[in-house]
Design an enzyme around this catalytic site. Structure first.
Site, PDB file in Angstrom:
ATOM      1  N   HIS A  15     -43.000  36.295 -41.202  1.00  0.00           N
ATOM      2  CA  HIS A  15     -42.300  36.565 -39.930  1.00  0.00           C
ATOM      3  C   HIS A  15     -42.665  35.524 -38.873  1.00  0.00           C
ATOM      4  O   HIS A  15     -42.608  35.807 -37.677  1.00  0.00           O
ATOM      5  CB  HIS A  15     -42.616  37.971 -39.397  1.00  0.00           C
ATOM      6  CG  HIS A  15     -42.429  39.041 -40.422  1.00  0.00           C
ATOM      7  ND1 HIS A  15     -41.209  39.628 -40.664  1.00  0.00           N
ATOM      8  CD2 HIS A  15     -43.296  39.571 -41.314  1.00  0.00           C
ATOM      9  CE1 HIS A  15     -41.345  40.500 -41.655  1.00  0.00           C
ATOM     10  NE2 HIS A  15     -42.599  40.476 -42.072  1.00  0.00           N
ATOM     11  N   SER A  38      -0.047  19.604 -71.055  1.00  0.00           N
ATOM     12  CA  SER A  38      -0.926  18.762 -70.229  1.00  0.00           C
ATOM     13  C   SER A  38      -2.319  19.356 -70.117  1.00  0.00           C
ATOM     14  O   SER A  38      -3.325  18.649 -70.142  1.00  0.00           O
ATOM     15  CB  SER A  38      -0.349  18.609 -68.829  1.00  0.00           C
ATOM     16  OG  SER A  38       0.962  18.165 -68.919  1.00  0.00           O
ATOM     17  N   SER A  52     -35.815   8.170 -32.096  1.00  0.00           N
ATOM     18  CA  SER A  52     -34.878   8.624 -31.078  1.00  0.00           C
ATOM     19  C   SER A  52     -34.423   7.427 -30.254  1.00  0.00           C
ATOM     20  O   SER A  52     -35.199   6.490 -30.042  1.00  0.00           O
ATOM     21  CB  SER A  52     -35.595   9.647 -30.191  1.00  0.00           C
ATOM     22  OG  SER A  52     -35.060   9.633 -28.894  1.00  0.00           O
ATOM     23  N   GLN A  93      -2.044  29.234 -70.897  1.00  0.00           N
ATOM     24  CA  GLN A  93      -1.866  27.773 -70.970  1.00  0.00           C
ATOM     25  C   GLN A  93      -3.164  27.065 -70.609  1.00  0.00           C
ATOM     26  O   GLN A  93      -3.490  26.024 -71.180  1.00  0.00           O
ATOM     27  CB  GLN A  93      -0.757  27.308 -69.996  1.00  0.00           C
ATOM     28  CG  GLN A  93      -0.567  25.798 -70.027  1.00  0.00           C
ATOM     29  CD  GLN A  93       0.572  25.335 -69.144  1.00  0.00           C
ATOM     30  OE1 GLN A  93       0.361  24.839 -68.038  1.00  0.00           O
ATOM     31  NE2 GLN A  93       1.800  25.492 -69.639  1.00  0.00           N
TER      32      GLN A  93
HETATM   33  O1  LIG Z   1       2.442  20.392 -70.061  1.00  0.00           O
HETATM   34  C1  LIG Z   1       2.899  20.691 -68.953  1.00  0.00           C
HETATM   35  O2  LIG Z   1       3.023  19.844 -68.050  1.00  0.00           O
HETATM   36  C2  LIG Z   1       3.286  22.135 -68.723  1.00  0.00           C
HETATM   37  C3  LIG Z   1       3.542  22.528 -67.297  1.00  0.00           C
HETATM   38  N1  LIG Z   1       2.289  22.769 -66.592  1.00  0.00           N
HETATM   39  C4  LIG Z   1       1.548  21.767 -66.056  1.00  0.00           C
HETATM   40  N2  LIG Z   1       0.313  21.565 -66.531  1.00  0.00           N
HETATM   41  C5  LIG Z   1      -0.469  20.561 -66.060  1.00  0.00           C
HETATM   42  N3  LIG Z   1      -0.060  19.699 -65.080  1.00  0.00           N
HETATM   43  C6  LIG Z   1       1.170  19.898 -64.560  1.00  0.00           C
HETATM   44  C7  LIG Z   1       2.000  20.939 -64.998  1.00  0.00           C
HETATM   45  N4  LIG Z   1       3.135  20.913 -64.267  1.00  0.00           N
HETATM   46  C8  LIG Z   1       3.022  19.864 -63.406  1.00  0.00           C
HETATM   47  N5  LIG Z   1       1.843  19.236 -63.575  1.00  0.00           N
HETATM   48  C9  LIG Z   1       1.298  18.041 -62.896  1.00  0.00           C
HETATM   49  O3  LIG Z   1       0.063  18.348 -62.295  1.00  0.00           O
HETATM   50  C10 LIG Z   1      -0.174  17.475 -61.175  1.00  0.00           C
HETATM   51  C11 LIG Z   1      -0.568  18.332 -59.982  1.00  0.00           C
HETATM   52  O4  LIG Z   1      -0.984  17.510 -58.946  1.00  0.00           O
HETATM   53  P1  LIG Z   1      -2.187  17.954 -57.976  1.00  0.00           P
HETATM   54  O5  LIG Z   1      -1.698  19.105 -57.144  1.00  0.00           O
HETATM   55  O6  LIG Z   1      -2.458  16.732 -57.176  1.00  0.00           O
HETATM   56  O7  LIG Z   1      -3.313  18.328 -58.877  1.00  0.00           O
HETATM   57  C12 LIG Z   1       1.103  16.716 -60.949  1.00  0.00           C
HETATM   58  O8  LIG Z   1       0.988  15.430 -61.494  1.00  0.00           O
HETATM   59  C13 LIG Z   1       2.106  17.564 -61.734  1.00  0.00           C
HETATM   60  O9  LIG Z   1       3.226  16.855 -62.184  1.00  0.00           O
HETATM   61  C14 LIG Z   1       4.329  23.850 -67.326  1.00  0.00           C
HETATM   62  O10 LIG Z   1       5.510  23.806 -66.958  1.00  0.00           O
HETATM   63  O11 LIG Z   1       3.814  24.896 -67.743  1.00  0.00           O
END
Ligand SMILES: O=C(O)C[C@H](Nc1ncnc2c1ncn2[C@@H]1O[C@H](COP(=O)(O)O)[C@@H](O)[C@H]1O)C(=O)O
Length: 460
Positions: A169, A121, A293, A245
């Protein structure tokens, strides 16, 4: 009492919407989702262009149709994504399902499995944030910042010769010109504008822990770092080759610190103008129909500069917090950045609102030359510095034997009001060369401004 219909909690979405709404195009949830769809679709096109897994480049009309999904992105798409996310509880997975539906619509089911292929993501998110923040800065914040600098520059030139009493000042000090004092801010803000302009927007695209593991196992012969670099750069971003990541967010910390720095300089400007107004140096031009005012009918209050002050503080509070929190992520990732980044628009919004108020405020003030002249004329003692400095030069040049000119002038002027006549008498009685004496006798507080006017001309 009946409940109100749903209300915005932030004034940026309420009373200030018209001043900051243009940021919503980029830094809103919908703006982020549109960018995510854009990145997913460009990744599909990049893969098929390279013929991955036996695919062929999509014909031009299909590419155009895919890209039209992004350009036509609107309320129905926002709602569809919200409905999908209600089920997935994962915002980026919702985007993937949305894109797959569009592939179905366009008869492109055969490449559906390339949607979000090998991506985590964050690969989509970091590129989307880089794109939306870049566009918000370049298309909205910077033009407004530049417009404020231009308005200030114009005022600096207009008032380049307007002599005024300085106040170090808060006390009367060597005079300057209003133009030169404003030029100081033009110079400071222009430097920051150039720094913001040169900001880097970095992106990563390397999978779940930045190792290209999924990529390599699916296609061992592809040079994935090159594909990643080309893809990131094709989006107009700089490639970050080495991450966990998440993209490490250092560029964001740098950018938000710069904007926060701009906020602080603007705050200095707002409070200085407020003080000049309070001293009567600037008159406020009353807006027809406006009230100062609720109880004191005579008043015109400097509300533009006061609003700016508050919003600059709020903006810096948010941006400083983002700059601090975004550079840490436990081990290969935690999700605090995701939650924090939702507030980037809040940080920029308060700054943009302040800029709007400063711009309007600068257009509603008039320099009162009579007040400046009266102020100067009531403080002839500021010439004490001029006289003692000229005597010193005369002593060194052998045209005077006066001992300790500083102490002499201190005795005459410190904590005292000294008028033009008294000073002329004093200068006439000095044992100094005739040239120097005539120079001092010709001097008034209004002409003791050095090269202040000329310094304005040095602005780039
Ligand atoms: O590719 C992946 O998803 C990998 C995964 N890491 C994630 N990376 C990115 N987003 C993720 C991750 N995990 C959760 N979510 C989703 O992020 C959203 C968080 O919501 P908010 O706190 O409102 O920002 C909310 O929509 C979450 O569902 C991991 O396990 O490493």
């Amino acid at each position: 009492m009946t409940s109100l219909p749903p209300q915005p909690l932030s004034p940026l979405d309420g009373r200030y919407r018209s001043a900051v709404g243009s940021l919503g195009e980029h830094l809103s949830e919908a703006g982020l989702n549109r960018a995510r769809v854009h990145v997913e679709i460009e990744w599909l096109i990049a893969q098929t262009d390279r013929g991955f897994f036996g695919t062929s480049p999509l014909p031009a009309n299909q590419k155009a149709a895919l890209r039209q999904v992004v350009t036509d992105f609107g309320q129905a798409d926002i709602d569809e994504l919200a409905a999908l996310e209600a089920t997935t509880r994962h915002d980026v997975k919702a985007v993937e399902y949305y894109v797959r539906r569009r592939l179905d619509d366009l008869g492109l089911e055969h490449i559906a499995e390339l949607t979000h292929f090998a991506a985590t993501s964050e690969d989509i998110n970091n590129l989307s944030y880089a794109i939306t923040v870049r566009d918000a800065v370049q298309q909205v914040w910077l033009p407004k910042f530049r417009a404020v600098i231009a308005a200030l520059h114009e005022l600096a030139v207009e008032h380049r010769d307007a002599a005024m009493l300085s106040r170090t000042h808060g006390q009367p000090a060597t005079p300057s010109t209003m133009g030169k004092e404003l030029a100081v801010f033009v110079y400071r803000l222009s430097r920051i504008a150039a720094q913001v302009e040169a900001s880097e927007y970095l992106g990563k695209f390397s999978g779940a822990t930045g190792t290209f593991s999924a990529h390599v196992v699916a296609a061992p012969d592809v040079s994935w770092p090159s594909v990643s670099q080309e893809f990131v750069e094709s989006l107009g971003l700089s490639w970050n080759p080495l991450t966990t990541q998440i993209e490490s967010h250092d560029w964001q910390a740098e950018l938000y610190s710069r904007i926060s720095h701009a906020n602080r300089v603007l705050h200095n400007l707002a409070t200085d103008i407020w003080t000049y107004i309070s001293l009567g140096a600037f008159r406020q031009i009353p807006a027809p129909g406006a009230t100062g005012s609720s109880t004191m009918p005579h008043k015109v209050n400097p509300i533009r500069f006061e609003n700016a002050e508050a919003n600059l503080e709020l903006s810096s509070a948010v941006l400083d917090s983002l700059a601090a929190t975004l550079v840490t992520s436990r081990l290969q990732r935690d999700l605090t950045d995701s939650s924090a980044q939702r507030n980037i628009g809040v940080g920029f919004g308060h700054s943009l609102l302040a800029l709007d108020n400063i711009q309007r405020g600068l257009g509603e003030i008039d320099l009162d030359l009579a007040v400046l002249a009266t102020d100067l004329d009531a403080n002839w003692e500021v010439l004490g510095e001029a006289i003692q400095t000229v005597i010193r030069a005369e002593v060194v040049a052998g045209r005077s034997t006066i001992a300790d000119p500083y102490a002499m002038l201190k005795e005459l002027t410190r904590g005292k009001r000294v008028g033009a006549t008294e000073l002329a008498e004093f200068v006439n009685g000095l044992e100094i060369g005739d040239d120097a004496k005539q120079r001092l006798l010709a001097l008034t507080p209004a002409t003791y401004t050095g090269i202040a006017s000329g310094l304005v001309d040095r602005l780039p």
